[in-house]
Write an enzyme that holds these catalytic residues in place. Structure first.
Site, PDB file in Angstrom:
ATOM      1  CD  GLN A 137      -7.914  12.374  -4.740  1.00 53.32           C
ATOM      2  OE1 GLN A 137      -7.174  12.386  -5.413  1.00 53.32           O
ATOM      3  NE2 GLN A 137      -9.042  11.388  -4.895  1.00 53.32           N
TER       4      GLN A 137
ATOM      5  CG  ASN B 286     -13.624  10.143  -4.586  1.00 49.80           C
ATOM      6  OD1 ASN B 286     -14.446  11.221  -4.331  1.00 49.80           O
ATOM      7  ND2 ASN B 286     -12.657  10.479  -5.303  1.00 49.80           N
TER       8      ASN B 286
ATOM      9  CG  HIS C  64      -4.150  -1.018   4.700  1.00 47.80           C
ATOM     10  ND1 HIS C  64      -3.671  -0.463   3.502  1.00 47.80           N
ATOM     11  CD2 HIS C  64      -4.943  -1.989   4.128  1.00 47.80           C
ATOM     12  CE1 HIS C  64      -4.126  -0.815   2.532  1.00 47.80           C
ATOM     13  NE2 HIS C  64      -4.962  -1.940   2.847  1.00 47.80           N
TER      14      HIS C  64
ATOM     15  CG  HIS D  33      -6.743   8.016   0.539  1.00 46.70           C
ATOM     16  ND1 HIS D  33      -7.266   6.886   0.405  1.00 46.70           N
ATOM     17  CD2 HIS D  33      -6.777   8.696  -0.712  1.00 46.70           C
ATOM     18  CE1 HIS D  33      -7.860   6.946  -0.997  1.00 46.70           C
ATOM     19  NE2 HIS D  33      -7.180   7.772  -1.690  1.00 46.70           N
TER      20      HIS D  33
ATOM     21  CB  CYS E  26      -0.936  -0.043   1.076  1.00 46.52           C
ATOM     22  SG  CYS E  26      -1.848   1.573   1.411  1.00 46.52           S
TER      23      CYS E  26
ATOM     24  CG  HIS F  45      -3.975   3.555   4.123  1.00 50.63           C
ATOM     25  ND1 HIS F  45      -3.116   2.849   4.478  1.00 50.63           N
ATOM     26  CD2 HIS F  45      -4.449   4.878   4.875  1.00 50.63           C
ATOM     27  CE1 HIS F  45      -2.686   3.495   5.709  1.00 50.63           C
ATOM     28  NE2 HIS F  45      -3.303   4.666   5.808  1.00 50.63           N
TER      29      HIS F  45
ATOM     30  CB  CYS G 290       0.885   1.439   4.772  1.00 50.73           C
ATOM     31  SG  CYS G 290      -0.624   0.670   5.216  1.00 50.73           S
TER      32      CYS G 290
HETATM   33 ZN   LIG Z   1      -2.448   1.107   3.857  1.00 48.26          ZN
END
Ligand SMILES: [Zn+2]
Length: 361
Positions: A196, A181, A141, A194, A73, A192, A76
């Site tokens: 933007q 999203n 994660h 997150h 990933c 993971h 991570c």
């Molecule tokens: Zn990750």
């Protein structure tokens, strides 16, 4: 209050660490020692003369990571078997996107008229000026924004406000949009947790419509919406500084807006009391959306902030979440009427969505 630390990735991209209040992380972070390819060419903007809208065309985005296995990933912290985009441990990390749709270039025009083509000539191409950053909500994660502690959610809001302030000052940037999203169903390519940040060089089509409405209704539009929704069947949470509600004419099966009571244009203007309350309201709304069904709900959510231009100040900061999920195992797709005509057909009344959400908030 979180603490910010600045670093660089191996190819020169910016990296910022935002450590939680009371974080146990050390101030020294490992350097990024990867050998990275040169950064890709800037994307281009093409003018669609039928709609008058700009389309960003990025040839290089096709090769980006698509649902990599967890041990590879890129979000991570790096470990002995894999060097990710984050060279060391972190609480919240923000870095420049490796394959951006919008990026800074030397000599970018800061003139808002640069993007106005009154006569809509054919074949217009301009550089895709702006900025794209990735906001990693957690070193873990698994999980989601909703599963983070309130301390962490506050760090995330601090990071978004800090980046809004910095990016809004960059040449050519008109609009800063932090968004998330969530869910493979809507095209997420990394699991993971997150979000933007996209910074655009112009007032976007969604914002143009809001300004058209401001000029038709008057400058009290946002305050009038707030007062109309407060106490309605669609109200979800009413705090001292923020109200969460399902909008009167919601288009999606699940939709929620958070609006500040005070007229602020963006996240950077919120004071300490407002940020403290927003941390809790934001987290409750996201947890509620995930609690409607037994599995996590896919959604698109973002912070709509006023664009930077003279006369833009009547736009009020607001958070908007939309989800296409209309049942445990069913999604709404944008079909003929919506995608071709822009004419939305809602599947059920917004009051029903609000009642469902209030039960789990
Ligand atoms: Zn990750």
């Amino acid at each position: 209050m979180s603490t910010k630390r600045e670093a660089k990735l191996a190819d020169g991209r910016d990296l910022f660490y935002f450590d939680d209040a009371g974080s146990i992380l050390s101030a020294d972070r490992k350097q990024d020692t990867r050998e990275l390819d040169a950064r890709p060419e800037l994307a281009e903007m093409r003018l669609d003369v039928l709609s008058g809208e700009w389309i960003s065309v990025a040839a290089h985005r096709h090769g980006r990571a698509f649902l990599p296995p967890a041990h590879e990933c890129p979000l991570c912290p790096s470990h002995s078997g894999f060097a990710s985009e984050l060279p060391d441990n972190f609480d919240v990390a923000v870095f420049e996107n490796r394959n951006p749709s919008f990026a800074q270039i030397a000599g970018a025009s800061d003139d808002p008229h640069y993007w106005v083509e009154p006569k809509l000539p054919l074949g217009v191409v301009k550089p895709s000026i702006g900025r794209c950053e990735v906001v990693v909500f957690s070193p873990e994660h698994d999980g989601s924004l909703a599963s983070q502690s309130l301390t962490r959610v506050r760090t995330i809001l601090d990071a978004l406000a800090d980046r809004t302030d910095a990016i809004m000052r960059m040449p050519g940037v008109r609009t800063v949009f932090p968004f998330e999203n969530r869910g493979q169903e809507i095209g997420v390519t990394l699991h993971h947790p997150h979000g933007q940040i996209y910074a655009y060089p112009y007032v976007t089509p969604t914002q143009e419509k809001i300004y058209a409405s401001l000029s038709r209704h008057g400058n009290s539009l946002f305050q009038d919406i707030l007062e109309f929704e407060q106490g309605s069947e669609r109200e979800l949470i009413r705090g001292e500084h923020f109200t969460a509600f399902v909008p009167f004419a919601a288009r999606w099966p699940i939709e929620a807006t958070i609006m500040p009571h005070r007229h602020v244009q963006n996240l950077t203007e919120l004071n300490e009391d407002e940020l403290a309350e927003l941390t809790s309201v934001y987290s409750r709304v996201l947890r509620g959306v995930d609690a409607i069904y037994d599995s996590p709900t896919p959604y698109v959510a973002g912070w709509h902030q006023a664009p930077r231009f003279d006369g833009g100040e009547n736009f009020r900061l607001h958070f908007k979440l939309t989800s296409p999920r209309r049942a445990a195992d069913k999604l709404k797709y944008l079909a003929g009427s919506e995608s071709a005509m822009g004419a939305f057909i809602a599947d059920f009344p917004p009051e029903k969505t609000a009642a469902q959400l209030r039960e789990v908030l």
